[in-house]
Design an enzyme around this catalytic site. Structure first.
Site, PDB file in Angstrom:
ATOM      1  N   GLY A  79      15.436  19.495 -12.234  1.00 29.21           N
ATOM      2  CA  GLY A  79      14.674  18.352 -11.817  1.00 29.21           C
ATOM      3  C   GLY A  79      15.288  18.049 -10.220  1.00 29.21           C
ATOM      4  O   GLY A  79      15.137  16.836  -9.653  1.00 29.21           O
ATOM      5  N   GLY A  80      15.684  19.086  -9.467  1.00 28.56           N
ATOM      6  CA  GLY A  80      16.247  18.817  -8.034  1.00 28.56           C
ATOM      7  C   GLY A  80      17.389  17.526  -8.195  1.00 28.56           C
ATOM      8  O   GLY A  80      18.089  17.400  -9.064  1.00 28.56           O
ATOM      9  N   GLU A 123      16.533  26.857  -6.538  1.00 34.57           N
ATOM     10  CA  GLU A 123      15.863  25.882  -5.710  1.00 34.57           C
ATOM     11  C   GLU A 123      14.670  25.908  -5.861  1.00 34.57           C
ATOM     12  O   GLU A 123      14.186  24.960  -6.853  1.00 34.57           O
ATOM     13  CB  GLU A 123      16.445  26.148  -4.277  1.00 34.57           C
ATOM     14  CG  GLU A 123      16.807  24.821  -3.554  1.00 34.57           C
ATOM     15  CD  GLU A 123      15.730  23.863  -2.976  1.00 34.57           C
ATOM     16  OE1 GLU A 123      14.445  24.302  -2.963  1.00 34.57           O
ATOM     17  OE2 GLU A 123      15.790  22.783  -2.962  1.00 34.57           O
ATOM     18  N   SER A 163      24.492  20.263  -4.329  1.00 33.66           N
ATOM     19  CA  SER A 163      23.727  20.201  -5.440  1.00 33.66           C
ATOM     20  C   SER A 163      23.526  18.985  -6.171  1.00 33.66           C
ATOM     21  O   SER A 163      24.643  18.157  -6.118  1.00 33.66           O
ATOM     22  CB  SER A 163      24.013  21.272  -6.378  1.00 33.66           C
ATOM     23  OG  SER A 163      23.223  21.334  -7.613  1.00 33.66           O
ATOM     24  N   SER A 164      22.594  18.881  -7.042  1.00 35.83           N
ATOM     25  CA  SER A 164      22.405  17.604  -7.885  1.00 35.83           C
ATOM     26  C   SER A 164      22.573  18.323  -9.309  1.00 35.83           C
ATOM     27  O   SER A 164      22.546  17.454 -10.339  1.00 35.83           O
ATOM     28  CB  SER A 164      21.171  16.787  -7.908  1.00 35.83           C
ATOM     29  OG  SER A 164      21.143  16.375  -6.645  1.00 35.83           O
ATOM     30  N   ARG A 208      27.810  28.683  -7.410  1.00 33.53           N
ATOM     31  CA  ARG A 208      27.044  28.054  -6.567  1.00 33.53           C
ATOM     32  C   ARG A 208      26.870  29.044  -5.127  1.00 33.53           C
ATOM     33  O   ARG A 208      27.770  29.712  -4.857  1.00 33.53           O
ATOM     34  CB  ARG A 208      27.376  26.809  -5.846  1.00 33.53           C
ATOM     35  CG  ARG A 208      26.613  26.257  -4.666  1.00 33.53           C
ATOM     36  CD  ARG A 208      25.170  25.773  -5.304  1.00 33.53           C
ATOM     37  NE  ARG A 208      24.494  24.862  -4.581  1.00 33.53           N
ATOM     38  CZ  ARG A 208      23.211  24.511  -4.501  1.00 33.53           C
ATOM     39  NH1 ARG A 208      22.744  25.144  -5.497  1.00 33.53           N
ATOM     40  NH2 ARG A 208      22.642  23.605  -3.696  1.00 33.53           N
ATOM     41  N   THR A 265      14.605  24.900 -11.699  1.00 33.63           N
ATOM     42  CA  THR A 265      15.942  24.954 -11.969  1.00 33.63           C
ATOM     43  C   THR A 265      15.748  25.188 -13.454  1.00 33.63           C
ATOM     44  O   THR A 265      14.752  24.871 -14.244  1.00 33.63           O
ATOM     45  CB  THR A 265      16.846  23.845 -11.687  1.00 33.63           C
ATOM     46  OG1 THR A 265      16.684  23.654 -10.444  1.00 33.63           O
ATOM     47  CG2 THR A 265      18.333  23.937 -12.370  1.00 33.63           C
TER      48      THR A 265
END
Length: 585
Positions: A491-492, A425, A469-470, A116, A405
């Site tokens: 997909g955020g 992002e 983050s997800s 990350r 992503t």
């Protein structure tokens, strides 16, 4: 699990070789057409020994090529990611960050590699506030240099390769370098994204690469070459990642970030040289007859998915048909509760206390599940107080996380597996292009406001911190700890719901992986109940509203890519919403 219902198709190495040849010599025929929104049915792909599933056929071809040469799943993932950096620049690349879960078969061990991005040393908690102390608008923050985090993908991949690689590092960059030099064909999806992005042509390098001299966007079917990226990849292949994090490439990144006239960034050469990927302990939990493992903080994805599954375990989900009101209601309610906890507690636990064990405590999740009313929606869920916490001492954070992503799932001939999610992002990141690649805007995944109502936000900006983050790369095992599958999605923040849907599809509804990823998307992020438009789920709107749901119809552009064990080997599942492919041997 039931035997796959969809007829299986075996892809031989001859097919792969033909794909790779076409990509270099007749690339106008290698790009998959953009999938229709109506979720067209795709045939499942089954292979006996190994499988690669990713978002572009050219990237998949590179990955399977490495596996056929004797490479590991990590080797293949590196080759795949380098090609994606070229052919899918809007979604990921060397200018962004990644999370990688790795299952090492001979050690029976799951490892979590954290690549990350980090906030630069000069970052401050108020960097996304205006002169009046209020948060700036999202795109005010994104466009420019201030949103750029220190890229982590290459450092992470180098760390994983040092531990798990079999082929020489330089070999893994060959397919991407060739494609960058000879060119690839612009896909319909890439063309559409270029055409509708109003910020991308504002930066000179991006405008020169993605648009014609008259300002018109590159059309689908045009050949695009990227000699600058080829040069960067060649240097990294020959000299290692130090060629990226120090020297000319690093200077070019820093100069570009600082040069924006109204929104200059704060990343320095020292930030780049000092970046380190991290090896973390994955989060794992039982679900029915399985063990599910995910990414720990700074991602919220692993914890949130396990929370949702832990709550669903109190209910007979298998008795609820897919695409039924009962299933959508129950799963959406569990997701509300998980997102309520996520928005308060999840952040980089190198900087704040994240009560991971408490959030995944079985009794806590049973208590949370008891809040679900089968006859009425709860509206907005409140966060809980998990074991180890005495009160909610932090403010809620609803930082916007957008869906550009990409996800890669790989199983190699030895049974090792990679589940890797990679991002810059927003689509095209910060819109800043340097030496043929785009820089991320991941710092906008932090909360713009460092505190609310006198309480600090866990996901506030701090120097060196990694934004929440997800991303939810996931590995699945049976109770004998044998690998069952690998899955993940872009997909955020909706990644959490997309992955949950697919997991429920294969583990509860006994769908094969292709059927599970193609199911219509739905869920809640502790707001409206979201249903994918132009699917059968639209017919559920009245019945869900009668239960008190506020329903929102819209696009749900997942990119679920998964692999599941089947009697004949491995089955690959490809999301019909994007341009991906599954290939094995």
């Amino acid at each position: 699990m039931k035997k796959p219902a969809i007829k299986a198709v075996r892809y031989s190495f001859a097919v792969l070789a033909a794909l790779l040849s076409l990509s270099l010599h007749a690339a106008d025929r290698t790009e998959a057409p953009e999938a229709a929104t109506g979720l067209q049915q795709q045939q499942a792909v089954v292979a006996k020994h190994a499988m690669v599933v990713a978002a572009n056929p050219l990237a998949v071809a590179a990955g399977v090529d490495m596996l056929r040469r004797g490479g590991s799943a990590v080797d293949a993932a590196i080759a795949v990611q380098m090609v994606l950096a070229l052919v899918e620049p809007q979604s990921s690349g060397v200018g962004g960050g990644s999370f990688l879960l790795y299952y090492r078969h001979d050690h029976n061990r799951v490892l979590a590699y954290d690549g990350r991005e980090t906030a630069p040393a000069a970052a401050t908690a108020d960097m996304f506030l205006d002169d009046t102390g209020l948060p700036v608008s999202f795109y005010q923050a994104v466009i420019g240099g201030k949103s750029v985090g220190v890229p982590g993908t290459l450092r992470m991949l180098a760390l994983a390769h040092a531990h798990q690689g079999k082929l020489p590092w330089r070999t893994l960059f060959g397919p991407a370098i060739k494609l960058a030099e000879r060119g690839f064909i612009v896909s319909p999806r890439l063309h559409a994204l270029i055409a509708r992005d109003k910020y991308l042509p504002l930066q000179a390098a991006a405008r020169a690469y993605f648009y014609h001299a008259d300002g018109t966007p590159l059309a689908a079917g045009e050949r695009l070459v990227n000699p600058q990226l080829a040069k960067v990849l060649r240097q990294v292949a020959q000299r290692g990642v130090k060629a990226f994090y120090t020297g000319k490439i690093a200077r070019d990144m820093v100069a570009t970030v600082h040069a924006h006239p109204t929104n200059p960034g704060r990343m320095s050469l020292a930030d780049l040289a000092g970046y380190r990927a991290k090896l973390r302990t994955p989060v794992c939990g039982g679900y029915r007859a399985y063990i599910v493992c995910g990414m720990p903080p700074p991602s919220s994805g692993g914890v949130a998915v396990l929370q949702i599954l832990g709550m669903l375990e109190s209910y007979d989900v298998a008795a609820m048909p897919p695409e039924s009101t009962a299933a959508v209601h129950l799963i959406s309610e569990a997701e509300r509760l998980a997102f309520a906890d996520r928005n308060v507690y999840l952040a980089d636990d190198d900087f704040v206390n994240v009560p991971v064990a408490g959030l995944l405590d079985k009794h806590y999740l049973q208590q949370r599940a008891s809040l679900i009313n089968p006859l009425h929606a709860m509206g907005v869920a409140e966060p809980g107080i998990p074991p180890g916490m005495t009160a909610i001492s932090q403010a809620e954070d609803n930082a916007l996380e957008l869906p550009s992503t990409s996800h890669i799932s790989i199983v190699d001939r030895w049974g090792n597996a990679v589940s890797m999610t990679s991002s810059i992002e927003d689509a095209f990141g910060s819109r800043h292009m340097v030496d043929g690649f785009l820089l991320n805007n991941e710092l906008t995944d932090f909360s713009f406001a460092p505190e609310q109502d006198g309480k600090l936000v866990a996901n506030r900006v701090q120097p060196g911190k990694r934004p929440r983050s997800s991303m939810a790369p996931t590995l699945i095992f049976d109770r004998q700890q044998q690998l069952v599958g690998a899955i993940g999605s872009p997909g955020g923040s909706s990644i959490i719901n997309y992955v949950t849907k697919a997991l429920v599809g294969v583990l509860d509804w006994h769908l094969d992986i292709q059927q599970a990823v193609a199911l219509p998307n739905f869920g809640s992020r502790n707001g409206p109940t979201e249903l994918e438009q132009n699917t059968a789920l639209e017919t559920l709107q009245p019945s869900l509203q009668s239960l008190g749901h506020t329903v929102k119809l819209g696009e749900a552009n997942s990119g679920l890519h998964g692999i599941m064990r089947v009697p004949d080997g491995w089955m690959g599942g490809v999301d019909p919403r994007r341009e991906g492919m599954a290939v094995g041997y």
